[in-house]
Design a protein around this motif. Structure first.
Motif, PDB file in Angstrom:
ATOM      1  N   ARG A   1     -12.855   4.429   1.447  1.00 57.36           N
ATOM      2  CA  ARG A   1     -11.465   3.976   1.267  1.00 57.36           C
ATOM      3  C   ARG A   1     -10.849   4.764   0.124  1.00 57.36           C
ATOM      4  O   ARG A   1     -11.310   4.695  -1.007  1.00 57.36           O
TER       5      ARG A   1
ATOM      6  N   GLU B   1       0.782  -1.233   0.000  1.00 55.97           N
ATOM      7  CA  GLU B   1       0.000   0.000   0.000  1.00 55.97           C
ATOM      8  C   GLU B   1       0.818   1.290   0.000  1.00 55.97           C
ATOM      9  O   GLU B   1       0.269   2.379  -0.062  1.00 55.97           O
TER      10      GLU B   1
ATOM     11  N   GLU C   1      -4.594   1.812  -2.201  1.00 57.89           N
ATOM     12  CA  GLU C   1      -5.649   0.819  -2.030  1.00 57.89           C
ATOM     13  C   GLU C   1      -6.655   1.012  -3.139  1.00 57.89           C
ATOM     14  O   GLU C   1      -6.641   2.011  -3.852  1.00 57.89           O
TER      15      GLU C   1
ATOM     16  N   ARG D   1      -2.270   5.695   1.022  1.00 64.90           N
ATOM     17  CA  ARG D   1      -2.158   4.240   0.854  1.00 64.90           C
ATOM     18  C   ARG D   1      -2.670   3.873  -0.527  1.00 64.90           C
ATOM     19  O   ARG D   1      -3.739   4.327  -0.927  1.00 64.90           O
TER      20      ARG D   1
HETATM   21 MG    MG Z   1      -6.227  -1.093   5.687  1.00 66.70          MG
END
Ligand code: MG
Ligand code: ATP
Length: 424
Positions: A120, A65, A114, A112
């Motif tokens: 997210r 990540e 992701e 990150r």
């Molecule tokens: Mg996580």
């Protein structure tokens, strides 16, 4: 030319949204203040080795990540994926830890790589707190009480649950890890692919695997409770007692391990079911091993981090944002004619000097009285201050109430500040 776009998963926070961010951040900071935590600001970029050592090589963050790149001098740098490692680095480097107790907090963007989805993102924001120098469970309880109070002030208490677990000492974890691997080897072929990959690198993480079949296999796995060391057990029992006394509800979840290597003893998460899969809004725990891992003397430490976007999503989904949050203007000054424009600018300045906190928006750019009134209404202001030729001659201002049934008033320039102070 084609227009350029922001990077996927990295969002602009537009002016219509920023009042909610400011509200949330203000609420959280007010509680941190109440508990005597002090702010620390760290760089957004750190040496890559800090996270490899501090977060752990076999964690999701470090394995897949991180935003890592070489700078022009050839040093490997990483956009911080979390705040704790940098906070410990800063505290060590600046001598904040030697024989001292620290209660610190930070906020800012984390990065990150992701898959972007609701709740997210690739650039997201956290507010975190870290305490150093306190080994006893009272500070674990304090951190949890602080987060509970924050969630309560935001009106979210009934929509979150506190999950709690202890990971024991590193020796206890080592013994358990071995027993767990021994067991999992017997069912290795039935584990999900992720868990198979983690079997030797980070087997504890298998405990909180999202795969249902893996979770079913874990029902027959050895339980950590049988391996827990006495001191950690006592630490955990005291924490639970303190929380009971404070009236905090919690669920003990033996499969809560959290994704980072540095935790020991207490771990906790505040979880909601109002956001779908991205349900953890705040996570934290004790990490007594981290400071020595980053080159310092053994120093007990505990902290938490909360995800701002997820809390905002909760506030929006559950309709918990007070309407007043969106009011960013109190008074809108309307001026028709050049004499009025000159007088209006001076009056607006006078108001800003005399009435602290009053938010005065002056109309700029001319236009008819009618179009200025429309803008005043759209600004959300409670009152419009009206200056036309007649008002300038009389040295008065018209006060028009935009949100309530109240007759327009006329106030002399010299009395304006006092009158507004009484009104607002
Ligand atoms: Mg996580
Ligand atoms: P998750 O299991 O959801 O990936 P995490 O365990 O990786 O979370 P932490 O490292 O504990 O998360 O970070 C603390 C908090 O930061 C999380 O509880 C969450 O609210 C928020 N958070 C983590 N990753 C993201 C992300 N990519 N986008 C938005 N918020 C995030």
């Amino acid at each position: 030319m084609s227009t350029l776009q922001a990077i996927r998963g990295m969002n602009d926070i537009l002016p219509d949204a920023s009042p909610v961010w400011q509200y949330l951040e203000g609420q959280v900071k007010a509680v941190l203040d109440q508990y005597g935590y002090r702010e620390i600001r760290m760089p957004v970029v750190e040496p890559t080795a800090l996270f490899e050592r501090g977060v752990g090589e076999h964690t999701d963050i470090v394995e897949k990540e991180m935003y890592t790149f070489d700078d022009r001098g050839g040093d490997s740098l990483t956009l911080r994926p979390e705040g704790t490692a940098g906070c410990v680095r800063a505290a060590l480097q600046n001598g904040l830890l030697h024989n001292q107790v620290q209660r610190l907090w930070y906020q800012g963007p984390m990065f990150r790589y992701e898959r972007p989805q609701k709740g997210r993102y690739r650039q997201f924001y956290q507010i975190g707190a870290e305490t150093f120098g306190i080994a006893t469970p009272d500070v674990d309880a304090e951190l949890i009480l602080l987060t509970a109070r924050m969630l309560d002030n935001l009106g979210l208490t009934e929509h979150v649950t506190l999950n709690l677990n202890t990971l024991g000492s590193s020796e206890a974890r080592g013994r358990y890890r071995k027993a767990l691997v021994d067991y999992l080897e017997t069912v290795k072929d039935k584990l999900d692919a992720d868990s198979q990959n983690r079997l030797y690198s980070n087997p504890m993480r298998i405990l909180d695997s999202k795969s249902e079949s893996t979770q079913a296999l874990l029902d027959d796995a050895p339980t950590f409770d049988d391996y827990l060391d006495d001191e950690s057990r006592e630490h955990f029992e005291t924490l639970c007692r303190l929380l009971d006394k404070a009236g905090i509800n919690y669920t003990i979840n033996p499969r809560l391990v959290r994704g980072l290597d540095y935790y020991s003893r207490t771990v906790f998460e505040w979880i909601t079911d109002s956001l779908g899969a991205q349900g953890t809004v705040c996570g934290g725990g004790r990490y007594d091993g981290l400071v020595p891992m980053l080159g310092g003397k053994p120093t007990p430490a505990a902290g938490f981090a909360l995800g701002i976007e997820r809390l905002i999503l909760m506030l929006e989904t559950l309709n918990k944002i007070p309407a007043s949050v969106f009011n960013t203007v109190d008074a809108y000054v309307i001026m028709a004619g050049s004499a009025a424009e000159e007088a209006g600018m001076a009056l607006a300045e006078q108001l800003r000097s005399d009435v602290p906190g009053l938010r005065v928006q002056s109309h700029c750019g001319g236009g008819s009285f009618k179009s200025q009134m429309k803008k005043a209404d759209k600004s959300g202001a409670r009152i419009a201050l009206i200056l036309g030729e007649q008002e300038v001659q009389d040295r008065t201002v018209g006060i028009k109430f935009l949100r309530e049934e109240k007759e327009q008033q006329s106030i002399g320039w010299d009395e304006l500040s006092k009158a507004i102070q009484e009104l607002i």
